[in-house]
Motif scaffolding. Sequence first.
Motif, PDB file in Angstrom:
ATOM      1  N   MET A 192      51.918  19.559  23.069  1.00  0.00           N
ATOM      2  CA  MET A 192      51.514  18.158  22.935  1.00  0.00           C
ATOM      3  C   MET A 192      52.747  17.257  22.861  1.00  0.00           C
ATOM      4  N   GLN A 193      53.824  17.745  22.234  1.00  0.00           N
ATOM      5  CA  GLN A 193      55.074  16.985  22.250  1.00  0.00           C
ATOM      6  C   GLN A 193      55.575  16.805  23.677  1.00  0.00           C
ATOM      7  N   GLU A 194      55.503  17.888  24.463  1.00  0.00           N
ATOM      8  CA  GLU A 194      55.958  17.829  25.848  1.00  0.00           C
ATOM      9  C   GLU A 194      55.105  16.842  26.650  1.00  0.00           C
ATOM     10  N   MET A 195      53.791  16.853  26.431  1.00  0.00           N
ATOM     11  CA  MET A 195      52.914  15.917  27.138  1.00  0.00           C
ATOM     12  C   MET A 195      53.202  14.475  26.730  1.00  0.00           C
ATOM     13  N   PHE A 196      53.402  14.259  25.442  1.00  0.00           N
ATOM     14  CA  PHE A 196      53.712  12.909  24.962  1.00  0.00           C
ATOM     15  C   PHE A 196      54.994  12.409  25.609  1.00  0.00           C
ATOM     16  N   ASN A 197      56.018  13.238  25.596  1.00  0.00           N
ATOM     17  CA  ASN A 197      57.312  12.826  26.139  1.00  0.00           C
ATOM     18  C   ASN A 197      57.302  12.687  27.657  1.00  0.00           C
ATOM     19  N   ALA A 198      56.250  13.265  28.302  1.00  0.00           N
ATOM     20  CA  ALA A 198      56.076  13.119  29.757  1.00  0.00           C
ATOM     21  C   ALA A 198      55.048  12.032  30.077  1.00  0.00           C
ATOM     22  N   ASP A 199      54.688  11.228  29.080  1.00  0.00           N
ATOM     23  CA  ASP A 199      53.766  10.093  29.242  1.00  0.00           C
ATOM     24  C   ASP A 199      52.348  10.527  29.624  1.00  0.00           C
ATOM     25  N   LYS A 200      51.959  11.739  29.228  1.00  0.00           N
ATOM     26  CA  LYS A 200      50.614  12.226  29.537  1.00  0.00           C
ATOM     27  C   LYS A 200      49.716  12.319  28.312  1.00  0.00           C
ATOM     28  N   LEU A 201      50.257  11.934  27.160  1.00  0.00           N
ATOM     29  CA  LEU A 201      49.488  11.995  25.914  1.00  0.00           C
ATOM     30  C   LEU A 201      49.848  10.807  25.047  1.00  0.00           C
ATOM     31  N   ALA A 202      48.830  10.214  24.438  1.00  0.00           N
ATOM     32  CA  ALA A 202      49.029   9.092  23.517  1.00  0.00           C
ATOM     33  C   ALA A 202      48.477   9.466  22.151  1.00  0.00           C
ATOM     34  N   VAL A 208      45.920   8.252  31.099  1.00  0.00           N
ATOM     35  CA  VAL A 208      46.387   7.775  29.797  1.00  0.00           C
ATOM     36  C   VAL A 208      47.785   7.187  29.917  1.00  0.00           C
ATOM     37  N   LYS A 209      47.994   6.045  29.286  1.00  0.00           N
ATOM     38  CA  LYS A 209      49.327   5.446  29.200  1.00  0.00           C
ATOM     39  C   LYS A 209      50.046   6.108  28.034  1.00  0.00           C
ATOM     40  N   GLY A 210      50.544   7.305  28.308  1.00  0.00           N
ATOM     41  CA  GLY A 210      51.088   8.144  27.255  1.00  0.00           C
ATOM     42  C   GLY A 210      52.494   7.762  26.845  1.00  0.00           C
ATOM     43  N   GLY A 211      53.050   8.601  25.972  1.00  0.00           N
ATOM     44  CA  GLY A 211      54.391   8.353  25.473  1.00  0.00           C
ATOM     45  C   GLY A 211      54.462   7.216  24.485  1.00  0.00           C
ATOM     46  N   GLN A 212      53.313   6.829  23.935  1.00  0.00           N
ATOM     47  CA  GLN A 212      53.282   5.721  22.979  1.00  0.00           C
ATOM     48  C   GLN A 212      52.329   6.044  21.831  1.00  0.00           C
ATOM     49  N   ILE A 213      52.603   5.419  20.697  1.00  0.00           N
ATOM     50  CA  ILE A 213      51.700   5.464  19.551  1.00  0.00           C
ATOM     51  C   ILE A 213      51.028   4.099  19.458  1.00  0.00           C
ATOM     52  N   TYR A 214      49.714   4.100  19.483  1.00  0.00           N
ATOM     53  CA  TYR A 214      48.942   2.864  19.433  1.00  0.00           C
ATOM     54  C   TYR A 214      48.350   2.701  18.037  1.00  0.00           C
ATOM     55  N   GLY A 215      48.438   1.499  17.523  1.00  0.00           N
ATOM     56  CA  GLY A 215      47.938   1.247  16.183  1.00  0.00           C
ATOM     57  C   GLY A 215      49.078   1.154  15.188  1.00  0.00           C
ATOM     58  N   GLU A 216      48.734   1.224  13.921  1.00  0.00           N
ATOM     59  CA  GLU A 216      49.701   0.955  12.856  1.00  0.00           C
ATOM     60  C   GLU A 216      49.703   2.075  11.827  1.00  0.00           C
ATOM     61  N   PHE A 217      50.883   2.638  11.582  1.00  0.00           N
ATOM     62  CA  PHE A 217      51.043   3.620  10.515  1.00  0.00           C
ATOM     63  C   PHE A 217      51.230   2.891   9.180  1.00  0.00           C
ATOM     64  N   PRO A 218      50.544   3.313   8.140  1.00  0.00           N
ATOM     65  CA  PRO A 218      50.806   2.707   6.824  1.00  0.00           C
ATOM     66  C   PRO A 218      52.139   3.194   6.272  1.00  0.00           C
ATOM     67  N   GLU A 219      52.783   2.359   5.510  1.00  0.00           N
ATOM     68  CA  GLU A 219      54.034   2.762   4.866  1.00  0.00           C
ATOM     69  C   GLU A 219      53.735   3.755   3.757  1.00  0.00           C
ATOM     70  N   LEU A 220      54.409   4.890   3.782  1.00  0.00           N
ATOM     71  CA  LEU A 220      54.173   5.932   2.782  1.00  0.00           C
ATOM     72  C   LEU A 220      55.205   5.821   1.665  1.00  0.00           C
TER      73      LEU A 220
END
Length: 456
Positions: free
Chosen positions: A102-112, A383-395
């Motif tokens: 999944m890391q490889e797909m994300f970095n290849a813009d195939k997973l969001a 999919v417009k991969g290689g990106q995180i959509y939305g907002e992570f809360p501060e931990l």
Amino acid sequence: MKSKTMNRRDFLKLQASLALSSSSLLSLLGAFSPLQAASFSDYKALVCIFLEGGNDAFNMVVPTTTTGYDDYKLIRGDISVPKDELLPLKNTDYGLYNMPAMQEMFNADKLAIIANVGTLVRPITKIEFEAGIANPPQLFSHIDQQKQWMSANSNRLEKSGWAAKAANLLENLNDFTNISVDGSNFMQFGGDKPAFEISGDIHPFNNYGYSDPDSKISFDEILHQIIQREVESDHILIKAYADNQIQNIAYRESVSQAMENALEFNFTSTLDDEPGIPLAKQLEMIAKLISVHAQLPGSPKRQIFFARLHGFDHHDLQTIDHPLKLNYLNNVLQEFQDAITSMQLSDQVTTFTASDFGRSLVPNGNGTDHGWGGHALVMGGAVKGGQIYGEFPELTVVSGEYTSEYITNSGRVIPTTSAEQYLATLASWFGSYSDSELEIIFPNLNNFNEKNLGFI
């Protein structure tokens, strides 16, 4: 073929294997009226993988910066994952845990990645949550949150799931628009056409082992004779049930004939003690069905598939079991995407995850309690991969208090993106629905400014 005697238990098991969604009875009784939308000449499919039990997504996607990881570890304590085992995601401050494909797909813009998504009626703050204002009903309950995810409505009880409603709005609605490979689910329940449900392999009747090769009467003929008595009944429900069973027989025969031409795939991923039907087997079946979609009756142009991976309710042994499940999910998703790519259908098939809820950030021993917001994965050529959509809360924690307005006093995370926004984005790609049609499928969508998250 060797024949065998059928007892009552065998007969009931076979009847269960034939069953479609119980909504089929309502459909046969005319409970729904069809709605019409655009007709399509191309093919598209959505594949939902439901992570049942509540996936701890905050141990799936983890901060990688020194400060971010230290804050994460301070909150998560003994259930935190090792920093040196995180797989960095390009152009982000986050990494995936135990999911190299999944890391490889994300970095290849195939997973969001869709961050911190969950059931919401409207955007709410921590103050409103603690005061009980606008909270979805029965938060942290498995069955209620599953149903809210599957109906895409956290405001009121629905009679049908969002996939059933989405199918209703298709002009070329087909008997095989909605298919489940893990039995019944509410996401596909209640449509004008019932979901086609599979539990295991599809067999024609003469493969069940009950027919005598020397007999002039096949088993399905005998079953027809039994059902025919019900068809002749004066009772409307008995007649509807009999019609349903006859239709199911025809469906099974049609699908089994089409499957004779299905491409062969060899999904090898395994997980010890996996409950239910193995996800690898489910996704292999979906790949085969997609390979013969044009040969199914009516040649469906739009299909929604449902698969399920059980066992994410980690109240204990999370540090042992959860990494195994993430790696297994990683491997099966890769095998499935490879199968779709081999058919040159990557741009037409989009796979996405959903779950009951996330987990509490604060551990309770060697596990976690039911939470709320979590992260989802979406993969495919569209999919417009290689990106995180939305907002992570501060931990972050200061003097024992969470500084983020989206982390509750109990350590649960309030979603910053609604399930309806997430699913509506997928549906918009799938069906090209108008705004008014999206409102039918997703009743609370207008409560959110951003109706399409833009990841596909």
